[in-house]
Design an enzyme around this catalytic site. Structure first.
Site, PDB file in Angstrom:
ATOM      1  N   VAL A 186       0.747  -1.095  -0.077  1.00 51.98           N
ATOM      2  CA  VAL A 186      -0.092   0.012   0.154  1.00 51.98           C
ATOM      3  C   VAL A 186       0.804   1.141  -0.116  1.00 51.98           C
ATOM      4  O   VAL A 186       0.496   2.189  -0.651  1.00 51.98           O
ATOM      5  CB  VAL A 186      -1.064   0.047   1.144  1.00 51.98           C
ATOM      6  CG1 VAL A 186      -1.807   1.147   1.444  1.00 51.98           C
ATOM      7  CG2 VAL A 186      -1.990  -1.124   1.272  1.00 51.98           C
ATOM      8  N   CYS A 187       1.990   1.297   0.886  1.00 55.68           N
ATOM      9  CA  CYS A 187       2.884   2.253   0.920  1.00 55.68           C
ATOM     10  C   CYS A 187       3.206   3.052  -0.561  1.00 55.68           C
ATOM     11  O   CYS A 187       3.102   4.143  -0.516  1.00 55.68           O
ATOM     12  CB  CYS A 187       4.126   2.007   1.774  1.00 55.68           C
ATOM     13  SG  CYS A 187       3.548   1.362   3.403  1.00 55.68           S
ATOM     14  N   PRO A 188       3.909   2.152  -1.373  1.00 51.02           N
ATOM     15  CA  PRO A 188       4.286   2.879  -2.718  1.00 51.02           C
ATOM     16  C   PRO A 188       2.982   3.481  -3.527  1.00 51.02           C
ATOM     17  O   PRO A 188       3.214   4.665  -3.822  1.00 51.02           O
ATOM     18  CB  PRO A 188       4.871   1.832  -3.562  1.00 51.02           C
ATOM     19  CG  PRO A 188       4.396   0.484  -3.038  1.00 51.02           C
ATOM     20  CD  PRO A 188       4.142   0.611  -1.376  1.00 51.02           C
TER      21      PRO A 188
END
Length: 187
Positions: free
Chosen positions: A46-48
């Site tokens: 999810v972070c990128p």
């Protein structure tokens, strides 16, 4: 305990920005509006998507006088490696702060102690280094950076127009409110 209205606590950290390592402290948040975006870890899922979305809003935010910082408990070396190996993260031009000591994550009350990573926390900081808005999401819920543009505009409007407030769904140029006894029970 809420961090709204509190000054950012002191810290010093190494960061990666535009191919260089730089030192960052709470002093970087003074004299301009800042967005600090905590995320759990580099090389994840999810972070990128969130960091790329933030990059897509970066030019608009800079035009509003806002600097953007992302923070994870990874080191600045890991940020560089991720930047160099991921097409998505390779687009990022804002500052990526490393917090391996967890000082910053603790200061902002987003550290998940048992995992050693940060919650998904977004903070809007005014030019005095005071936190004006906080959003914390569970690990599986990604954020939408486009909402930050209106939040920044509202925060800037309120700062520049004492005695006025922005109602729900306020858009730049829209009607504001002047809280008073006359408005009680009429909205």
């Amino acid at each position: 305990m809420s961090l709204i209205g509190k000054e950012v606590q002191p810290f010093k950290a190494q960061a990666f920005k535009n191919g260089e390592f730089v030192e960052v402290s709470e002093q970087n948040f003074k004299g301009q509006w800042s967005i600090v975006c905590f995320y759990p870890a580099d090389f994840t899922f999810v972070c990128p998507t969130e960091l790329e979305d933030l990059q897509n809003q970066y030019e608009t935010l800079k035009q509003l006088g806002v600097e953007v910082y992302s923070v994870s408990t990874d080191t600045h070396f890991v940020h560089k490696a991720w930047h160099d190996t991921s097409e998505t993260i390779g687009k990022i031009t804002y500052t990526m702060i490393g917090d391996p000591s967890h000082v910053i994550s603790r200061n902002f009350d987003v550290l998940i102690e048992e995992d050693g990573v940060a919650d998904r926390g977004t903070f809007i900081i005014d030019p005095d280094g005071v936190i004006q808005a906080v959003e914390i999401n569970a690990g599986g819920i990604g954020r939408d950076a486009s909402t930050l543009v209106n939040k920044i505009k509202a925060a800037q409007y309120v700062r520049n127009n004492p005695g006025e407030v922005c109602p729900a769904k306020w858009q730049e140029g829209g009607e504001t409110l002047k809280p008073s006894l006359d408005l009680v029970g009429k909205i």
